[in-house]
Design a protein around this motif. Structure first.
Motif, mmCIF file in Angstrom:
data_model
loop_
_atom_site.group_PDB
_atom_site.id
_atom_site.type_symbol
_atom_site.label_atom_id
_atom_site.label_comp_id
_atom_site.label_asym_id
_atom_site.label_seq_id
_atom_site.Cartn_x
_atom_site.Cartn_y
_atom_site.Cartn_z
ATOM 1 N N GLN A 134 8.224 -8.869 -0.659
ATOM 2 C CA GLN A 134 7.234 -9.188 -1.691
ATOM 3 C C GLN A 134 6.340 -7.991 -1.978
ATOM 4 O O GLN A 134 6.030 -7.674 -3.129
ATOM 5 C CB GLN A 134 6.353 -10.353 -1.240
ATOM 6 C CG GLN A 134 6.803 -11.734 -1.667
ATOM 7 C CD GLN A 134 5.703 -12.749 -1.400
ATOM 8 O OE1 GLN A 134 5.135 -12.804 -0.293
ATOM 9 N NE2 GLN A 134 5.387 -13.543 -2.392
ATOM 10 N N GLY A 135 5.913 -7.334 -0.914
ATOM 11 C CA GLY A 135 5.061 -6.163 -1.071
ATOM 12 C C GLY A 135 5.744 -5.040 -1.827
ATOM 13 O O GLY A 135 5.110 -4.325 -2.605
ATOM 14 N N VAL A 136 7.056 -4.878 -1.615
ATOM 15 C CA VAL A 136 7.816 -3.865 -2.352
ATOM 16 C C VAL A 136 7.772 -4.168 -3.853
ATOM 17 O O VAL A 136 7.499 -3.290 -4.680
ATOM 18 C CB VAL A 136 9.271 -3.807 -1.859
ATOM 19 C CG1 VAL A 136 10.101 -2.871 -2.738
ATOM 20 C CG2 VAL A 136 9.328 -3.354 -0.407
ATOM 21 N N GLY A 137 8.040 -5.428 -4.216
ATOM 22 C CA GLY A 137 8.007 -5.801 -5.628
ATOM 23 C C GLY A 137 6.634 -5.610 -6.240
ATOM 24 O O GLY A 137 6.496 -5.078 -7.356
ATOM 25 N N ALA A 138 5.609 -6.023 -5.515
ATOM 26 C CA ALA A 138 4.246 -5.867 -6.014
ATOM 27 C C ALA A 138 3.873 -4.402 -6.151
ATOM 28 O O ALA A 138 3.148 -4.013 -7.073
ATOM 29 C CB ALA A 138 3.265 -6.578 -5.083
ATOM 30 N N ALA A 139 4.364 -3.552 -5.233
ATOM 31 C CA ALA A 139 4.048 -2.129 -5.275
ATOM 32 C C ALA A 139 4.638 -1.455 -6.504
ATOM 33 O O ALA A 139 4.091 -0.464 -7.002
ATOM 34 C CB ALA A 139 4.567 -1.442 -4.012
ATOM 35 N N ALA A 152 0.817 -1.216 0.000
ATOM 36 C CA ALA A 152 0.000 0.000 0.000
ATOM 37 C C ALA A 152 0.846 1.259 0.000
ATOM 38 O O ALA A 152 0.632 2.176 -0.803
ATOM 39 C CB ALA A 152 -0.938 -0.009 1.200
ATOM 40 N N VAL A 153 1.826 1.330 0.903
ATOM 41 C CA VAL A 153 2.522 2.605 1.104
ATOM 42 C C VAL A 153 3.503 2.911 -0.023
ATOM 43 O O VAL A 153 3.897 4.075 -0.206
ATOM 44 C CB VAL A 153 3.248 2.645 2.462
ATOM 45 C CG1 VAL A 153 2.264 2.477 3.597
ATOM 46 C CG2 VAL A 153 4.357 1.601 2.534
ATOM 47 N N ALA A 193 -2.810 5.363 -6.773
ATOM 48 C CA ALA A 193 -3.620 5.813 -5.645
ATOM 49 C C ALA A 193 -4.734 4.829 -5.343
ATOM 50 O O ALA A 193 -4.986 4.482 -4.187
ATOM 51 C CB ALA A 193 -4.203 7.192 -5.942
ATOM 52 N N ASN A 194 -5.427 4.357 -6.389
ATOM 53 C CA ASN A 194 -6.534 3.442 -6.173
ATOM 54 C C ASN A 194 -6.056 2.119 -5.608
ATOM 55 O O ASN A 194 -6.643 1.579 -4.665
ATOM 56 C CB ASN A 194 -7.295 3.225 -7.479
ATOM 57 C CG ASN A 194 -8.528 2.378 -7.295
ATOM 58 O OD1 ASN A 194 -8.557 1.216 -7.674
ATOM 59 N ND2 ASN A 194 -9.568 2.949 -6.697
ATOM 60 N N ASN A 195 -4.987 1.579 -6.177
ATOM 61 C CA ASN A 195 -4.441 0.337 -5.644
ATOM 62 C C ASN A 195 -3.946 0.510 -4.210
ATOM 63 O O ASN A 195 -4.118 -0.373 -3.369
ATOM 64 C CB ASN A 195 -3.299 -0.167 -6.534
ATOM 65 C CG ASN A 195 -3.789 -0.897 -7.761
ATOM 66 O OD1 ASN A 195 -4.259 -2.022 -7.688
ATOM 67 N ND2 ASN A 195 -3.704 -0.244 -8.906
ATOM 68 N N ALA A 196 -3.327 1.665 -3.939
ATOM 69 C CA ALA A 196 -2.845 1.917 -2.583
ATOM 70 C C ALA A 196 -3.999 1.964 -1.591
ATOM 71 O O ALA A 196 -3.931 1.367 -0.507
ATOM 72 C CB ALA A 196 -2.072 3.236 -2.544
#
Length: 493
Positions: A119-124, A70-71, A405-408
């Motif tokens: 993982q979240g970093v890569g997905a972001a 998210a962030v 923004a929407n995905n976040a």
């Protein structure tokens, strides 16, 4: 830019090949990223048995991914706009794939949480670029259907996470919920290099202060919610997280209005449609993620099903978006997205409320089935029109930031949903017995249903199809996609 892609005819059949490749590659990448939101839920009992950990650790196993996702989504979108969307899409895929392997090899719960964060970093980095790459590649006349298919795949991934996680955990091991990503990621990277067109947004700049403000703010709030029951709502760590986190988020909003080049221009939220669909998305994911987090465990811990049996019994919910979302995308093109999204969210709220009303330690599957079906239809009606509405409320130059923004906000909703509903669960019940688990789950589901009902109300802020005017970009602000149709995003209602 390849001349084959540089055409002004939105109906030219030459666009079909690149458009199909863009749809396939972005859908598969989106599926992986979305799947990892909840793939661990049905594996949590096995992970706890193997690696240990308290309830807070189990929450962080889910939230370490959703929170970093998210962030950093907005920052990932900005990186793509500046350095090339295809290039950063491939980089995000590489990080995600490597972190998946590290998660599978984790020797303890802390290492697993760290791997989930990476993982979240890569997905972001890769996820916000999927919609931008897809929108650029698909002609406006066929965009509603393409986004419907993309959203159906992503929606199915989110909802089928418990089934995939449960099946792999029961029949192989929980590590395979992460190993599954590795061969897919390794195949996607070279295909993306060969089949996707590169694009950038002119004059894009990175916003490091904005990234730090929103990252710190959201982390503080989620940390406080996750640890509230363990430490107490009035404890110093929890109060500090809530107060400091809220202050930092407020500073981020002010920064978005005052900065010359913010990562999220707050002027976008002055658009009623953009504001409505984003608030609806946040609350939809809050109610849905938190509910699935608890219901997938209820089916195992209270109803006594195995991980696979629990996932199979959720299929009336999980499989429905695959059927409904493409139809919803076409409907949104014809009658506008507002009524489709509002009805979908209302049905999702009804389904969660139905669950809360019938849940008990001896509830039969037949009693749960109507709630599963209604929730599935509602989820499917929401996904496709929401994406189409979003991309039609901003100019092409802002599409990267709008997608991020929407995905976040969706991921923020998911992280808040797990934290808030788990907090209610812990306050009202626990893991001590089936009755205690049920006592905690029921009030949490009512809160989830209420959140989605409010989301349906926010969806009504979206202008109707007749009243919505597509935004016109200022001269020189059109992204260098190589596709003239990208400057003509149709109103989707």
């Amino acid at each position: 830019m390849n001349g084959k892609h540089d055409t002004h005819d939105t109906h030219d059949t030459a666009l079909r090949g690149p458009a199909v490749w863009a749809l396939v590659l972005t859908s598969v990448a989106g599926f992986m990223a979305a799947l990892d939101n909840l793939v661990v839920t049905t594996a949590l009992p096995a992970i706890r048995k193997d690696l240990g950990g308290a309830l807070e650790d189990l929450e962080w196993t889910v939230n370490a991914y959703t929170l970093t996702f998210a962030v950093l989504l907005l920052f990932g979108a900005a990186l793509g706009d500046r350095f090339g969307r295809r290039r950063l899409f491939m980089g995000g895929l590489a990080i995600f794939t490597g972190a998946s392997a590290f998660a599978a090899l984790s020797p303890g719960i802390d290492a697993l949480i760290a791997a989930r964060a990476v993982q979240g970093v890569g997905a972001a980095v890769m996820m916000p670029l999927t919609l931008t790459l897809l929108t650029a590649a698909v002609p406006a006349a066929r965009r509603g259907m393409a986004l419907g298919i993309f959203s159906a795949v992503s929606g199915l991934a989110v909802a089928s996470g418990p089934l995939v996680g449960g099946t792999l955990t029961e029949h192989i091991s929980w590590q395979w919920i992460f190993w599954l990503n590795v061969p897919i990621g390794l195949a996607l990277i070279p295909l993306a290099r060969l089949k996707l067109a590169e694009s950038t947004a002119p004059n894009s700049r990175l916003d490091a202060p904005g990234t730090l403000l929103i990252s710190g703010g959201l982390f503080g709030i989620v940390y406080a919610l996750v640890n509230a029951n363990a430490h107490g709502w009035t404890s110093a760590p929890v109060l500090t997280g809530l107060i400091a986190g809220t202050a930092l988020v407020g500073a981020f909003v002010v920064h978005g209005f005052r900065s010359a080049n913010p990562m999220l221009p707050m002027r976008l939220f002055l658009n009623r449609g953009f504001l409505g669909i984003n608030l609806a998305s946040l609350l939809m994911y809050l109610g849905m993620f938190g509910s699935i987090f608890l219901l997938s465990q209820f089916l195992q811990g209270v109803a006594g099903y195995s991980p696979t049996q629990a996932g199979v019994r959720m299929l009336p919910w999980t499989a429905m978006p695959l059927v409904v979302a493409p139809i919803a995308g076409i409907l949104s093109d014809r009658i506008g997205g507002r009524p489709v999204v509002a009805v979908g969210l209302a049905l999702q709220a009804l389904g969660l409320g139905w669950f809360a009303a019938v849940l008990s330690t001896d509830v039969s599957y037949a009693a749960q089935l109507p709630a599963l079906i209604v929730s599935g239809i509602g989820m499917g009606l929401y996904f496709a029109p929401a994406s189409n509405i979003l991309m039609s409320t901003v100019s092409p130059a802002d599409q990267g930031k709008a997608s991020g923004a929407n995905n976040a906000l969706r991921e923020v909703g998911g992280a808040l949903g797990v934290a808030v509903l788990a907090s209610v669960f812990s306050a009202q019940g626990g893991y001590e017995s089936p009755q205690a688990f049920t006592d905690g789950t029921v009030p949490a589901l009512w809160i989830g249903a209420a959140a989605v009902a409010v989301a349906a109300a926010f969806a009504l802020l979206v202008p109707g199809k007749r009243n919505q005017t597509p935004p016109v970009p200022a001269a020189g602000n059109t992204p260098e996609t190589g596709h003239a149709p990208s400057a003509k995003v149709p109103a989707a209602g």
